[in-house]
Design an enzyme around this catalytic site. Structure first.
Site, PDB file in Angstrom:
ATOM      1  N   SER A 148       0.843  -1.187   0.000  1.00 33.86           N
ATOM      2  CA  SER A 148       0.000   0.000   0.000  1.00 33.86           C
ATOM      3  C   SER A 148       0.887   1.249   0.000  1.00 33.86           C
ATOM      4  O   SER A 148       2.037   1.219  -0.462  1.00 33.86           O
ATOM      5  CB  SER A 148      -0.912  -0.062   1.235  1.00 33.86           C
ATOM      6  OG  SER A 148      -1.789   1.029   1.265  1.00 33.86           O
ATOM      7  N   LYS A 166      -4.873   3.029  -3.413  1.00 35.27           N
ATOM      8  CA  LYS A 166      -4.241   2.379  -2.247  1.00 35.27           C
ATOM      9  C   LYS A 166      -5.231   2.224  -1.080  1.00 35.27           C
ATOM     10  O   LYS A 166      -5.183   1.233  -0.349  1.00 35.27           O
ATOM     11  CB  LYS A 166      -3.001   3.163  -1.817  1.00 35.27           C
ATOM     12  CG  LYS A 166      -1.863   3.177  -2.861  1.00 35.27           C
ATOM     13  CD  LYS A 166      -1.244   1.786  -3.091  1.00 35.27           C
ATOM     14  CE  LYS A 166       0.070   1.882  -3.858  1.00 35.27           C
ATOM     15  NZ  LYS A 166       0.679   0.569  -4.125  1.00 35.27           N
TER      16      LYS A 166
HETATM   17  P1  NAP Z   1       8.855   0.283  -9.294  1.00 33.29           P
HETATM   18  O1  NAP Z   1      10.273  -0.189  -9.234  1.00 33.29           O
HETATM   19  O2  NAP Z   1       8.428   1.048 -10.507  1.00 33.29           O
HETATM   20  O3  NAP Z   1       7.909  -0.975  -9.082  1.00 33.29           O
HETATM   21  C1  NAP Z   1       6.695  -1.164  -9.748  1.00 33.29           C
HETATM   22  C2  NAP Z   1       6.761  -2.497 -10.462  1.00 33.29           C
HETATM   23  O4  NAP Z   1       5.456  -2.805 -10.950  1.00 33.29           O
HETATM   24  C3  NAP Z   1       7.706  -2.489 -11.667  1.00 33.29           C
HETATM   25  O5  NAP Z   1       8.548  -3.628 -11.596  1.00 33.29           O
HETATM   26  C4  NAP Z   1       6.782  -2.569 -12.869  1.00 33.29           C
HETATM   27  O6  NAP Z   1       7.380  -3.346 -13.913  1.00 33.29           O
HETATM   28  C5  NAP Z   1       5.557  -3.258 -12.287  1.00 33.29           C
HETATM   29  N1  NAP Z   1       4.335  -2.865 -12.973  1.00 33.29           N
HETATM   30  C6  NAP Z   1       3.875  -1.611 -13.181  1.00 33.29           C
HETATM   31  N2  NAP Z   1       2.733  -1.644 -13.874  1.00 33.29           N
HETATM   32  C7  NAP Z   1       2.465  -2.963 -14.084  1.00 33.29           C
HETATM   33  C8  NAP Z   1       1.416  -3.637 -14.760  1.00 33.29           C
HETATM   34  N3  NAP Z   1       0.413  -2.977 -15.334  1.00 33.29           N
HETATM   35  N4  NAP Z   1       1.457  -5.007 -14.780  1.00 33.29           N
HETATM   36  C9  NAP Z   1       2.480  -5.689 -14.213  1.00 33.29           C
HETATM   37  N5  NAP Z   1       3.487  -5.091 -13.569  1.00 33.29           N
HETATM   38  C10 NAP Z   1       3.487  -3.736 -13.514  1.00 33.29           C
HETATM   39  O7  NAP Z   1       8.484   1.218  -8.070  1.00 33.29           O
HETATM   40  P2  NAP Z   1       8.711   1.187  -6.473  1.00 33.29           P
HETATM   41  O8  NAP Z   1       8.867   2.597  -6.079  1.00 33.29           O
HETATM   42  O9  NAP Z   1       9.710   0.184  -6.054  1.00 33.29           O
HETATM   43  O10 NAP Z   1       7.235   0.743  -5.963  1.00 33.29           O
HETATM   44  C11 NAP Z   1       6.947  -0.580  -5.548  1.00 33.29           C
HETATM   45  C12 NAP Z   1       5.695  -0.598  -4.693  1.00 33.29           C
HETATM   46  O11 NAP Z   1       5.908   0.162  -3.501  1.00 33.29           O
HETATM   47  C13 NAP Z   1       4.467   0.005  -5.354  1.00 33.29           C
HETATM   48  O12 NAP Z   1       3.324  -0.727  -4.974  1.00 33.29           O
HETATM   49  C14 NAP Z   1       4.411   1.400  -4.786  1.00 33.29           C
HETATM   50  O13 NAP Z   1       3.135   1.965  -4.822  1.00 33.29           O
HETATM   51  C15 NAP Z   1       4.870   1.125  -3.366  1.00 33.29           C
HETATM   52  N6  NAP Z   1       5.400   2.300  -2.640  1.00 33.29           N
HETATM   53  C16 NAP Z   1       6.586   2.845  -3.004  1.00 33.29           C
HETATM   54  C17 NAP Z   1       7.122   3.892  -2.269  1.00 33.29           C
HETATM   55  C18 NAP Z   1       8.480   4.451  -2.611  1.00 33.29           C
HETATM   56  O14 NAP Z   1       9.002   5.309  -1.880  1.00 33.29           O
HETATM   57  N7  NAP Z   1       9.101   4.017  -3.671  1.00 33.29           N
HETATM   58  C19 NAP Z   1       6.414   4.410  -1.176  1.00 33.29           C
HETATM   59  C20 NAP Z   1       5.174   3.858  -0.856  1.00 33.29           C
HETATM   60  C21 NAP Z   1       4.683   2.775  -1.574  1.00 33.29           C
HETATM   61  P3  NAP Z   1       7.014  -3.120 -15.464  1.00 33.29           P
HETATM   62  O15 NAP Z   1       7.048  -1.645 -15.714  1.00 33.29           O
HETATM   63  O16 NAP Z   1       8.049  -3.908 -16.183  1.00 33.29           O
HETATM   64  O17 NAP Z   1       5.639  -3.692 -15.656  1.00 33.29           O
END
Ligand code: NAP
Ligand code: COA
Length: 270
Positions: A148, A166
């Protein structure tokens, strides 16, 4: 010190963990924590190249790895991938719903399709994965971990689409915890705070702000992927065997101060 130093290396031996969006960032960090503790891994995402790179890292930790290039908005593709993963790796024990999309956009400026894209990837994608994993998880019991975000319960400017998605995920998590508890399936959410060196962190323009934004976090540091990996390991481990329906916030206390302080510092860069 992280989960892989603290737990026995065989903690998840014989278990399979499937991570949507597992090819990068926080989700790959979670997958690596499980791999280092003996789990077999299934990962999916749209880019096969990204999945291949992640698989190399996971195999280096000793894991057997299954990859599937798919879009989580495509239910039949997810259903087929989870069945193939189960057939190849023998079992499915833990599902991590981590695939997501985000971009900052004012509510009155983004298109209806932009809003829909994020809700479809995050919320519908999490339901699709959970629904497709259900028949496999119920065989021996297991757990689902939803990724989330603080936007689920704290309003942020330019994040209406993410907040809606979320918040929906956290309620879905609780509903499934109620419905599927009788099948031995536990459901919980993790709320990561700002996690450095990730796409989400970069997209919200936080990197350039450096130390200034850490002033909005009571623990005075950004998180790292192992902070979230450790939470996932805990929730999937026997230590959490009576834990279901919870939202585990791992954000250094950031949510306690609301979004105003963060927003006022972030606004200085725009
Ligand atoms: P990220 O590396 O961009 O991770 C997102 C992943 O989801 C990517 O590997 C992407 O791969 C995949 N994805 C996106 N759209 C998709 C689709 N339609 N079907 C299948 N796969 C899909 O970003 P992250 O920042 O590490 O985020 C990971 C999680 O943590 C997310 O749920 C995000 O909301 C959560 N989050 C992150 C933060 C932060 O500070 N980074 C904070 C709070 C929550 P492809 O593009 O190859 O599909
Ligand atoms: N601002 C406003 N609208 C945007 C946007 C932005 N930065 N980026 C995309 N959109 C809009 C598009 O214009 C489109 O709307 P339209 O059809 O009315 O023009 C809609 O969103 C869908 O865009 P599209 O590129 O077709 O979506 P997609 O399904 O290929 O990609 C995204 C999904 C947009 C979320 C893309 O950013 C993505 O793939 N993200 C994954 C990685 C990520 O976000 N990581 C961080 C996780 S926290």
């Amino acid at each position: 010190m992280n989960a892989t130093d603290l737990f026995p290396k065989s903690l998840f031996a014989g278990k399979t963990v499937f991570v949507t969006g597992g090819g990068s960032g926080i989700n790959l960090g979670i997958a690596k924590n499980f791999a280092a503790l003996g789990a077999k891994l299934g990962i999916c995402g749209r880019s096969q190249e990204r999945l291949d790179g992640a698989a190399v890292e996971l195999r280096a930790l000793g894991a057997t790895v299954f990859t599937a290039s798919l879009d989580v908005r495509d239910y039949p593709a997810l259903e087929a991938a989870l069945s193939r993963c189960k057939a190849e790796l023998g079992t499915l024990d833990v599902l991590v719903c981590g695939a997501a999309g985000n971009f900052p956009a004012a509510a009155e400026k983004m298109s209806a399709n932009a809003f829909k894209a994020v809700v479809d990837i995050d919320l519908l994608g999490s339901y699709n994965a959970s629904r497709a994993a259900f028949p496999h998880l119920r065989e021996q019991g297991g757990c689902i971990i939803f990724i989330s975000a603080g936007q689920a319960f704290t309003p942020y400017a330019n994040q209406a689409h993410v907040g809606a998605a979320k918040a929906g995920i956290d309620m879905l998590m609780k509903d499934l915890a109620v419905e599927w508890g009788k099948h031995g399936i536990r459901c919980n959410s993790i709320v990561p705070g700002p996690i450095e060196n990730t796409e989400g962190f970069r997209r919200l323009g936080r990197g350039a702000l450096g130390d200034k934004l850490t002033e909005t976090i009571p623990l005075r540091r950004f998180g790292n992927v192992d902070d979230i990996g450790g939470c996932a390991v805990f929730l999937a481990s026997p230590l959490a065997s009576y834990v279901t329906g919870t939202v585990l916030v791992a954000d250094g206390g950031q949510n306690l101060l609301g979004s105003g302080v963060w927003a006022s510092i972030a606004a200085q860069t725009t």
